[in-house]
Design a protein around this motif. Structure first.
Motif, mmCIF file in Angstrom:
data_model
loop_
_atom_site.group_PDB
_atom_site.id
_atom_site.type_symbol
_atom_site.label_atom_id
_atom_site.label_comp_id
_atom_site.label_asym_id
_atom_site.label_seq_id
_atom_site.Cartn_x
_atom_site.Cartn_y
_atom_site.Cartn_z
ATOM 1 N N GLY A 73 81.547 14.938 94.932
ATOM 2 C CA GLY A 73 81.302 15.967 94.497
ATOM 3 C C GLY A 73 82.810 16.837 93.499
ATOM 4 N N TYR A 74 83.494 16.703 93.869
ATOM 5 C CA TYR A 74 84.507 17.645 92.798
ATOM 6 C C TYR A 74 84.280 16.430 91.349
ATOM 7 C CZ TYR A 74 88.956 19.769 91.784
ATOM 8 O OH TYR A 74 90.237 20.167 90.402
ATOM 9 N N TYR A 75 84.247 15.208 92.041
ATOM 10 C CA TYR A 75 83.956 14.518 90.459
ATOM 11 C C TYR A 75 83.273 15.179 89.495
ATOM 12 C CZ TYR A 75 82.742 10.310 87.876
ATOM 13 O OH TYR A 75 81.881 10.077 87.040
ATOM 14 N N VAL A 76 82.233 15.345 89.871
ATOM 15 C CA VAL A 76 80.883 15.142 89.830
ATOM 16 C C VAL A 76 81.058 16.873 88.819
ATOM 17 C CG1 VAL A 76 78.309 16.084 89.475
ATOM 18 C CG2 VAL A 76 79.115 14.411 90.645
ATOM 19 N N ARG A 77 81.462 17.996 89.171
ATOM 20 C CA ARG A 77 81.823 19.173 89.299
ATOM 21 C C ARG A 77 82.211 19.087 87.950
ATOM 22 N NH1 ARG A 77 83.250 21.823 93.174
ATOM 23 N NH2 ARG A 77 82.589 20.845 94.684
ATOM 24 N N ARG A 78 83.935 18.683 88.812
ATOM 25 C CA ARG A 78 85.141 18.956 88.053
ATOM 26 C C ARG A 78 84.911 18.311 86.746
ATOM 27 N NH1 ARG A 78 87.810 23.071 89.616
ATOM 28 N NH2 ARG A 78 88.662 23.348 87.310
ATOM 29 N N VAL A 79 84.682 16.609 86.531
ATOM 30 C CA VAL A 79 84.820 16.119 85.321
ATOM 31 C C VAL A 79 83.328 15.105 84.604
ATOM 32 C CG1 VAL A 79 85.659 13.380 85.428
ATOM 33 C CG2 VAL A 79 86.513 14.263 87.211
ATOM 34 N N LEU A 80 82.589 14.949 85.319
ATOM 35 C CA LEU A 80 81.526 14.327 84.872
ATOM 36 C C LEU A 80 80.691 15.469 84.201
ATOM 37 C CD1 LEU A 80 80.070 12.163 84.481
ATOM 38 C CD2 LEU A 80 78.950 12.288 86.218
ATOM 39 N N LEU A 81 80.275 16.636 85.069
ATOM 40 C CA LEU A 81 79.645 17.394 84.107
ATOM 41 C C LEU A 81 80.156 18.305 82.838
ATOM 42 C CD1 LEU A 81 77.298 19.790 86.703
ATOM 43 C CD2 LEU A 81 76.556 17.987 84.856
ATOM 44 N N PRO A 82 81.267 19.187 83.305
ATOM 45 C CA PRO A 82 81.966 19.515 81.928
ATOM 46 C C PRO A 82 82.522 18.019 80.401
ATOM 47 C CG PRO A 82 83.556 19.402 83.812
ATOM 48 C CD PRO A 82 82.381 18.704 84.337
ATOM 49 N N LEU A 83 82.238 16.826 80.774
ATOM 50 C CA LEU A 83 82.469 15.846 79.891
ATOM 51 C C LEU A 83 81.291 15.734 79.264
ATOM 52 C CD1 LEU A 83 85.127 13.649 81.375
ATOM 53 C CD2 LEU A 83 85.865 14.656 79.106
ATOM 54 N N LEU A 84 80.095 15.873 79.691
ATOM 55 C CA LEU A 84 79.266 15.454 79.766
ATOM 56 C C LEU A 84 78.039 16.864 78.143
ATOM 57 C CD1 LEU A 84 76.908 13.442 82.724
ATOM 58 C CD2 LEU A 84 77.899 12.724 80.762
ATOM 59 N N MET A 85 78.838 17.992 79.219
ATOM 60 C CA MET A 85 77.871 18.955 78.232
ATOM 61 C C MET A 85 77.968 19.210 77.151
ATOM 62 S SD MET A 85 77.356 21.435 80.047
ATOM 63 C CE MET A 85 77.252 22.259 81.187
ATOM 64 N N PRO A 86 78.435 18.431 75.962
ATOM 65 C CA PRO A 86 78.110 18.553 74.665
ATOM 66 C C PRO A 86 76.464 17.659 74.794
ATOM 67 C CG PRO A 86 80.346 18.102 74.604
ATOM 68 C CD PRO A 86 79.494 18.072 76.033
ATOM 69 N N GLY A 87 76.293 16.409 75.764
ATOM 70 C CA GLY A 87 75.877 15.853 75.700
ATOM 71 C C GLY A 87 73.774 16.594 76.202
ATOM 72 N N ILE A 88 74.129 17.632 76.935
ATOM 73 C CA ILE A 88 73.382 18.228 77.901
ATOM 74 C C ILE A 88 73.255 19.135 77.245
ATOM 75 C CG2 ILE A 88 72.525 20.418 80.102
ATOM 76 C CD1 ILE A 88 74.968 18.364 81.434
ATOM 77 N N VAL A 89 73.282 20.341 76.673
ATOM 78 C CA VAL A 89 73.622 20.769 75.375
ATOM 79 C C VAL A 89 72.696 20.737 73.965
ATOM 80 C CG1 VAL A 89 74.462 22.619 73.580
ATOM 81 C CG2 VAL A 89 75.326 22.269 76.528
ATOM 82 N N ALA A 90 73.077 19.068 73.563
ATOM 83 C CA ALA A 90 71.874 18.152 72.814
ATOM 84 C C ALA A 90 70.741 18.081 73.154
ATOM 85 C CB ALA A 90 72.719 17.378 72.327
ATOM 86 N N GLY A 91 71.309 17.626 74.776
ATOM 87 C CA GLY A 91 69.279 17.428 74.788
ATOM 88 C C GLY A 91 68.576 19.073 74.999
ATOM 89 N N ALA A 92 69.069 19.648 75.319
ATOM 90 C CA ALA A 92 68.530 21.164 76.072
ATOM 91 C C ALA A 92 68.072 21.194 74.998
ATOM 92 C CB ALA A 92 69.109 22.257 76.598
ATOM 93 N N MET A 93 68.945 21.518 73.880
ATOM 94 C CA MET A 93 68.164 22.562 72.550
ATOM 95 C C MET A 93 66.809 21.205 71.809
ATOM 96 S SD MET A 93 71.563 22.877 70.772
ATOM 97 C CE MET A 93 70.886 22.752 68.438
ATOM 98 N N LEU A 94 67.264 20.071 71.803
ATOM 99 C CA LEU A 94 65.617 18.678 71.868
ATOM 100 C C LEU A 94 65.249 19.807 72.447
ATOM 101 C CD1 LEU A 94 65.445 16.652 70.105
ATOM 102 C CD2 LEU A 94 65.962 14.895 71.884
ATOM 103 N N ALA A 95 64.949 18.967 74.038
ATOM 104 C CA ALA A 95 64.093 20.171 74.253
ATOM 105 C C ALA A 95 63.098 20.654 73.823
ATOM 106 C CB ALA A 95 64.205 19.913 76.096
ATOM 107 N N PHE A 96 64.192 22.676 73.695
ATOM 108 C CA PHE A 96 63.893 23.648 73.434
ATOM 109 C C PHE A 96 62.797 23.357 71.788
ATOM 110 C CE2 PHE A 96 64.083 27.783 71.493
ATOM 111 C CZ PHE A 96 63.710 28.446 73.009
ATOM 112 N N THR A 97 62.990 22.499 71.496
ATOM 113 C CA THR A 97 62.943 22.194 69.802
ATOM 114 C C THR A 97 61.533 21.455 69.684
ATOM 115 O OG1 THR A 97 64.695 21.118 69.424
ATOM 116 C CG2 THR A 97 63.703 22.142 67.528
ATOM 117 N N LEU A 98 61.372 20.664 71.061
ATOM 118 C CA LEU A 98 59.996 19.839 71.061
ATOM 119 C C LEU A 98 58.800 20.421 71.693
ATOM 120 C CD1 LEU A 98 61.706 16.458 72.384
ATOM 121 C CD2 LEU A 98 60.241 16.730 70.538
ATOM 122 N N SER A 99 59.699 21.432 72.459
ATOM 123 C CA SER A 99 58.693 22.474 73.546
ATOM 124 C C SER A 99 57.987 23.495 71.701
ATOM 125 C CB SER A 99 59.326 23.356 74.726
ATOM 126 O OG SER A 99 58.318 24.296 74.794
#
Lengths: 301, 261
Positions: free
Chosen positions: B177-203
């Protein structure tokens, strides 16, 4: 399955690990199964049913919808539906091809910009695509209207009757389609061009290869991964497109997307609409399979 | 990189071709005449009328509510899906099955997907009145095609991260749990934001799914524009299109600033 593994400091079994992974997986999988796979299957079931007198669905098993899809009606065989299917394939093919031809100069131009401005140029390609498709298509209606310079020029050259417009016409559909899908080819192609190994190009030039030969033997193969993504992102939606032919094509230039839409609205023949949809899906999947076999196994993204 | 000047010329011409439609709409939105393309003087009138048109304001609100809600759901589901797909040692066979599920919404032409939803919602309605056509059914539809695009974007980011971080986190006794919250998610953030923006535009851009799943009370901007194109366009639509275009340009420039930082 009683093998023990260490996972983040815990002693656990693969089975327990999978169960934990399932919590990450299940919401998305259930969503897609429930709202894409099951609806898809209900479409398959519907395609074997009959249309009732008032446009309702009658659950009698019949193959008639598929016979109609191949052109067999009450009055014998007629090429209308087959023509629409072939035309959709052809329009999607030409659109994809022209997009590829136009995308290469753009991708190379963007990649040749200094890194500081490169992404701004890329954004410039993407911005029009972030304006709604319906708006862009409608804008082409105006640009191709009789009193706009394009049509005036065509009239002056004698290509067009006086007072006639360039829309509605097949040409208008192609223009609309190409501008709608171009960014989908440029973006993945650019990412391939950006990573291009130029030493191969230099080697080709050192060996006195012609420009065309340099392109096809040193550049083209290296851009194939990006191009594949572009082709898939363009060809599939182009096959099913109905807004652009609807707004730019006029009543005589229908694509399979329009045919489907008609069955669900004007004609209220849902079973036949379902059969046409499945025909489109089969054409898409066959095209995709052929393409993937030819171009090795390439990832979509 | 040396570039053949002809390539640059071709690129500029293609760009001009892409911008021509927007330019025409923008010019016409300031034109005094109600009908036709002849220029008869400058006016702000259509913009003023736009903001006093309740239908358009309602449609704009629906469009943004729909895009925001569906993006939120799709981003969460898509991110979880990508992590599960990339970070768990699934057997090869189920991995292949999961990938096929992921690609399914991408390779299905949207009109087929839309029609399938119409049929399925019709069947679901016999069980529950929850599936009356409206904003809710539209959200269901949008999320379904957005999930795949979010998951694919996040997944490509995950792939570029490599397995070292997992190992480092494990060696340092991070709990999962610590790894997901403190390591994985922060590093993934640019990808998540990019994915969310893509999803938003698609909608925002979607017309087909909305066209088939919308109810009588859930007009969105693309649907409104389509309807008015069929009826004969009013200059308010020119003004609306121009505004949407300008907002898009501003958003792109802003996000460019943000990501360059």
């Amino acid at each position: 399955m009683n093998r023990l593994i260490v996972w983040f400091g815990e002693l656990t079994t693969p089975g327990r690990l999978y169960r934990r992974g399932l919590w990450f997986l299940l919401p998305a999988v259930v969503w897609i199964l429930g709202l894409l796979v099951i609806p898809g299957l209900s479409l398959v079931a519907l395609s074997f049913a009959e249309r009732g007198q008032y446009g309702e669905v009658v659950w009698n098993f019949t193959l008639e919808n598929y016979a109609r899809l191949l052109g067999y009606g009450i009055f014998g065989w007629s090429p209308d539906t087959v023509l629409i299917l072939v035309r959709s394939l052809w329009v999607a093919f030409v659109t994809t091809l022209v997009c590829i031809v136009l995308a290469y100069p753009l991708a190379f131009f963007i990649a040749s910009r200094p890194p500081r401005t490169r992404y701004l140029w890329l954004a410039l390609v993407i911005i029009p695509f972030w304006t709604n498709l319906v708006i862009r298509t409608y804008a082409w209606q105006m640009l191709l209207a009789p009193d706009f310079p394009f049509a005036k020029l065509a009239q002056a050259l004698g290509l067009l009757a006086p007072d006639a417009g360039l829309y509605p016409s097949p040409l208008a559909v192609y223009i609309g389609m190409i501008t709608a899908f171009l960014p989908f080819v440029v973006m993945p192609l650019f990412s391939s061009v950006e990573r291009l190994d130029w030493s191969l190009v230099e080697a080709a030039q050192d060996l006195y290869a012609s420009r065309t030969r340099t392109f096809f033997q040193a550049i083209w193969p290296q851009t194939l991964p990006g191009l594949t993504v572009g082709v898939i992102l363009t060809f599939i939606p182009a096959m099913g497109m109905f807004v652009i032919p609807d707004l730019l094509g006029g009543a005589k230039y229908l694509l399979v997307g329009n045919l489907i839409q008609q069955q669900f609205y004007a004609s209220r023949d849902w079973p036949y609409g379902a059969a046409v949809s499945l025909g489109l899906m089969v054409m898409t999947l066959v095209g995709l399979a052929l393409y993937r076999r030819r171009g090795k196994d390439v990832d979509l993204v | 990189m040396r570039l053949n000047p002809f390539v640059g010329l071709a690129a500029m011409a293609t760009l001009a071709f892409l911008y021509l439609p927007m330019l025409a709409v923008a010019v016409l939105s300031f034109n005094k005449t109600r009908y036709g393309l002849t220029w008869s003087g400058f006016t702000w009138d259509w913009y003023v009328r736009l903001f006093s048109n309740p239908d358009i304001l309602e449609a704009a609100r629906n469009t943004f509510v729909l895009a925001a809600l569906s993006t939120l759901v799709a981003t969460v589901l898509g991110t979880l899906f990508a992590i599960a797909l990339e970070r768990y040692p699934w057997p090869r066979k189920s991995q292949g099955f999961l990938e096929n599920i992921l690609y399914l919404p991408v390779v299905t032409p949207d009109i087929i997907f839309a029609v399938a939803l119409v049929v399925a919602f019709g069947a679901f309605r016999m069980v529950s009145s929850l599936f009356e056509p409206g904003l809710f059914t539209m959200i269901l539809g949008h999320v379904t095609f957005q999930i795949a695009f979010v998951a694919l974007t996040v997944r490509s980011r995950l792939k570029s991260l490599g397995p070292d971080l997992d190992e480092a986190a494990r060696d340092l006794y991070a709990s999962y749990g610590y790894y997901v919250r403190r390591v994985l998610l922060p590093l993934l953030m640019p990808g998540i934001v990019a994915g969310a923006m893509l999803a938003f535009t698609l909608s925002l851009d979607d017309f087909v799914i909305s066209f088939f799943t919308a109810g009588p009370t859930s007009q969105t901007l693309p649907l409104l524009i389509y309807a008015s194109v069929r009826r004969g366009v009013t200059p308010e639509i020119h003004a609306l299109s121009t505004l949407i275009f300008l907002i898009t340009v501003l958003l792109v420039l802003a996000s460019e600033r943000l990501t360059r930082r």
